[in-house]
Design a protein around this motif. Structure first.
Motif, mmCIF file in Angstrom:
data_model
loop_
_atom_site.group_PDB
_atom_site.id
_atom_site.type_symbol
_atom_site.label_atom_id
_atom_site.label_comp_id
_atom_site.label_asym_id
_atom_site.label_seq_id
_atom_site.Cartn_x
_atom_site.Cartn_y
_atom_site.Cartn_z
ATOM 1 N N TRP A 28 0.833 -1.208 0.000
ATOM 2 C CA TRP A 28 0.000 0.000 0.000
ATOM 3 C C TRP A 28 0.865 1.254 0.000
ATOM 4 O O TRP A 28 0.563 2.227 -0.678
ATOM 5 N N GLY A 29 1.947 1.208 0.801
ATOM 6 C CA GLY A 29 2.891 2.323 0.836
ATOM 7 C C GLY A 29 3.495 2.560 -0.542
ATOM 8 O O GLY A 29 3.560 3.698 -1.029
ATOM 9 N N PRO B 97 9.685 16.939 -4.725
ATOM 10 C CA PRO B 97 10.888 16.768 -3.902
ATOM 11 C C PRO B 97 11.133 15.275 -3.644
ATOM 12 O O PRO B 97 10.397 14.658 -2.882
ATOM 13 N N ALA B 98 12.143 14.727 -4.298
ATOM 14 C CA ALA B 98 12.351 13.273 -4.279
ATOM 15 C C ALA B 98 12.636 12.729 -2.881
ATOM 16 O O ALA B 98 12.290 11.596 -2.577
ATOM 17 N N PHE B 99 13.232 13.571 -2.020
ATOM 18 C CA PHE B 99 13.588 13.060 -0.688
ATOM 19 C C PHE B 99 12.358 12.832 0.195
ATOM 20 O O PHE B 99 12.458 12.216 1.245
ATOM 21 N N LEU B 100 11.197 13.331 -0.258
ATOM 22 C CA LEU B 100 9.976 13.112 0.529
ATOM 23 C C LEU B 100 9.286 11.793 0.181
ATOM 24 O O LEU B 100 8.298 11.411 0.808
ATOM 25 N N VAL B 101 9.843 11.097 -0.811
ATOM 26 C CA VAL B 101 9.255 9.831 -1.246
ATOM 27 C C VAL B 101 9.238 8.804 -0.115
ATOM 28 O O VAL B 101 8.229 8.145 0.124
ATOM 29 N N PHE B 102 10.340 8.704 0.599
ATOM 30 C CA PHE B 102 10.428 7.692 1.653
ATOM 31 C C PHE B 102 9.522 7.996 2.848
ATOM 32 O O PHE B 102 8.810 7.100 3.311
ATOM 33 N N PRO B 103 9.494 9.255 3.341
ATOM 34 C CA PRO B 103 8.522 9.549 4.409
ATOM 35 C C PRO B 103 7.085 9.280 3.971
ATOM 36 O O PRO B 103 6.271 8.797 4.764
ATOM 37 N N LEU B 104 6.789 9.565 2.703
ATOM 38 C CA LEU B 104 5.438 9.313 2.190
ATOM 39 C C LEU B 104 5.139 7.815 2.220
ATOM 40 O O LEU B 104 4.057 7.382 2.646
ATOM 41 N N PHE B 105 6.134 7.033 1.807
ATOM 42 C CA PHE B 105 5.998 5.573 1.846
ATOM 43 C C PHE B 105 5.718 5.110 3.273
ATOM 44 O O PHE B 105 4.807 4.313 3.518
ATOM 45 N N CYS B 106 6.497 5.638 4.218
ATOM 46 C CA CYS B 106 6.351 5.227 5.621
ATOM 47 C C CYS B 106 4.984 5.631 6.177
ATOM 48 O O CYS B 106 4.353 4.863 6.908
ATOM 49 N N ALA B 107 4.547 6.845 5.837
ATOM 50 C CA ALA B 107 3.259 7.330 6.332
ATOM 51 C C ALA B 107 2.128 6.442 5.807
ATOM 52 O O ALA B 107 1.249 6.015 6.575
ATOM 53 N N ALA B 108 2.169 6.142 4.501
ATOM 54 C CA ALA B 108 1.117 5.312 3.901
ATOM 55 C C ALA B 108 1.183 3.888 4.432
ATOM 56 O O ALA B 108 0.156 3.242 4.680
ATOM 57 N N GLY C 44 2.306 2.988 7.440
ATOM 58 C CA GLY C 44 1.779 3.009 8.808
ATOM 59 C C GLY C 44 0.263 3.166 8.841
ATOM 60 O O GLY C 44 -0.428 2.479 9.590
ATOM 61 N N ALA C 45 -0.241 4.061 7.983
ATOM 62 C CA ALA C 45 -1.678 4.352 7.998
ATOM 63 C C ALA C 45 -2.495 3.161 7.509
ATOM 64 O O ALA C 45 -3.632 2.960 7.955
ATOM 65 N N SER C 46 -1.933 2.359 6.606
ATOM 66 C CA SER C 46 -2.711 1.244 6.047
ATOM 67 C C SER C 46 -2.771 0.045 6.999
ATOM 68 O O SER C 46 -3.673 -0.784 6.871
ATOM 69 N N GLN C 47 -1.833 -0.017 7.951
ATOM 70 C CA GLN C 47 -1.788 -1.193 8.844
ATOM 71 C C GLN C 47 -3.082 -1.443 9.617
ATOM 72 O O GLN C 47 -3.600 -2.556 9.595
ATOM 73 N N PRO C 48 -3.627 -0.415 10.315
ATOM 74 C CA PRO C 48 -4.877 -0.681 11.053
ATOM 75 C C PRO C 48 -6.018 -1.078 10.134
ATOM 76 O O PRO C 48 -6.875 -1.894 10.517
ATOM 77 N N LEU C 49 -6.033 -0.519 8.903
ATOM 78 C CA LEU C 49 -7.102 -0.863 7.959
ATOM 79 C C LEU C 49 -6.978 -2.313 7.504
ATOM 80 O O LEU C 49 -7.976 -3.035 7.392
ATOM 81 N N ILE C 50 -5.751 -2.747 7.272
ATOM 82 C CA ILE C 50 -5.521 -4.140 6.858
ATOM 83 C C ILE C 50 -5.914 -5.078 8.002
ATOM 84 O O ILE C 50 -6.585 -6.090 7.797
ATOM 85 N N ARG C 51 -5.514 -4.713 9.224
ATOM 86 C CA ARG C 51 -5.827 -5.557 10.385
ATOM 87 C C ARG C 51 -7.328 -5.676 10.608
ATOM 88 O O ARG C 51 -7.817 -6.720 11.022
#
Lengths: 194, 64
Positions: free
Chosen positions: A145-146, A170-181, A183-190
């Motif tokens: 999902w991330g 800004p390419a350096f924001l790609v990884f924080p975006l990945f991490c945010a998505a 993290g956010a998808s985990q409770p939904l998947i669970r």
């Protein structure tokens, strides 16, 4: 769990941490040590997402004592994120100061990326060490999902910036975006498995 | 996949946390298994069968 310690001291500590960290970032931004709003946002997003995820998110989501693999993962992640923050601030200050040339400039510029590459390794190590196959499956699905979020956002943004409707992503924001998505998808998947 | 995990657990008077500890997984994993929304891998299915001393087919029912 009934025998779990009260969480309020940790909550209080977390709140103090958020206030101090936010104050520090805003102060650095205002005193022009950090160049530009993007840099301030980058540091802010990084700090918040990771502090929240490491100390809150996963514990609350799991609603039980984290296993040894998760504990190791959190410890490694915390240490690496501290190294990242120090490296990023150091790198930005040195770059701001100017006067760097050649290989040294390259080294200072790329320095903050090194702990982030470490984080990738730490994530891989967690997947390798986690003995609980369900936890592993949820993590991997959340990562997809991330990944999907990052691909979607960067593709849309890429085409928009191609037409010069918006500035380059800004390419350096790609990884924080990945991490945010992620993290956010985990409770939904669970929730799907309940 | 349907299974009798909840019944077998109740027969032994174990909580989800008890079973989780015995299988070395999280309580959420037990929950996902019991609701039939997560199918275990073969190694975990064998582990469950060994713990309850029953063949896998007696615990998990194929709906096909």
């Amino acid at each position: 769990m009934e025998n779990e310690k009260p969480t309020w001291p940790r909550t209080a500590l977390f709140m103090v941490g958020v206030v101090v960290l936010t104050g520090l970032i805003v102060a650095l931004g205002l005193s022009h040590v950090l160049s530009g709003a993007a840099m301030v946002i980058a540091v802010f997003v990084w700090s918040m997402v990771f502090v929240a995820y490491v100390y809150f998110g996963s514990a609350r989501i799991k609603q039980c004592r984290p296993g040894p693999a998760m504990q190791r993962y959190r410890r490694r992640l915390s240490i690496t994120m501290i190294i990242y923050t120090v490296t990023l601030l150091g790198s930005v200050m040195l770059l701001k100061h100017g006067g760097l040339t050649g290989p040294l400039l390259w080294l200072v510029a790329v320095a903050p990326a090194i702990p982030i590459l470490g984080v990738l390794g730490i994530i891989g190590l967690y997947l390798k060490e986690e003995p609980d196959e369900f936890e592993r499956a949820v993590s991997v699905e959340a990562m997809l999902w991330g990944l999907a979020t990052v691909l979607a956002v960067s593709t849309v943004w890429g085409f928009l910036s191609n037409a010069e409707v918006v500035p380059a992503p800004p390419a350096f924001l790609v990884f924080p975006l990945f991490c945010a998505a992620w993290g956010a998808s985990q409770p939904l998947i669970r929730r799907r498995y309940q | 996949m349907k299974n009798r995990l909840k019944v077998l657990r109740a027969e032994r008077d174990w909580s989800q946390a008890d079973l989780a500890e015995r299988l070395e997984v999280s309580r959420q994993t037990i929950n996902a298994l019991e609701t039939g929304k997560y199918d275990p891998s073969l190694p975990l299915a064998f582990k469950i069968a060994r713990l309850f001393e029953q063949p896998i087919e007696a615990i998990f029912q194929d709906e096909a």
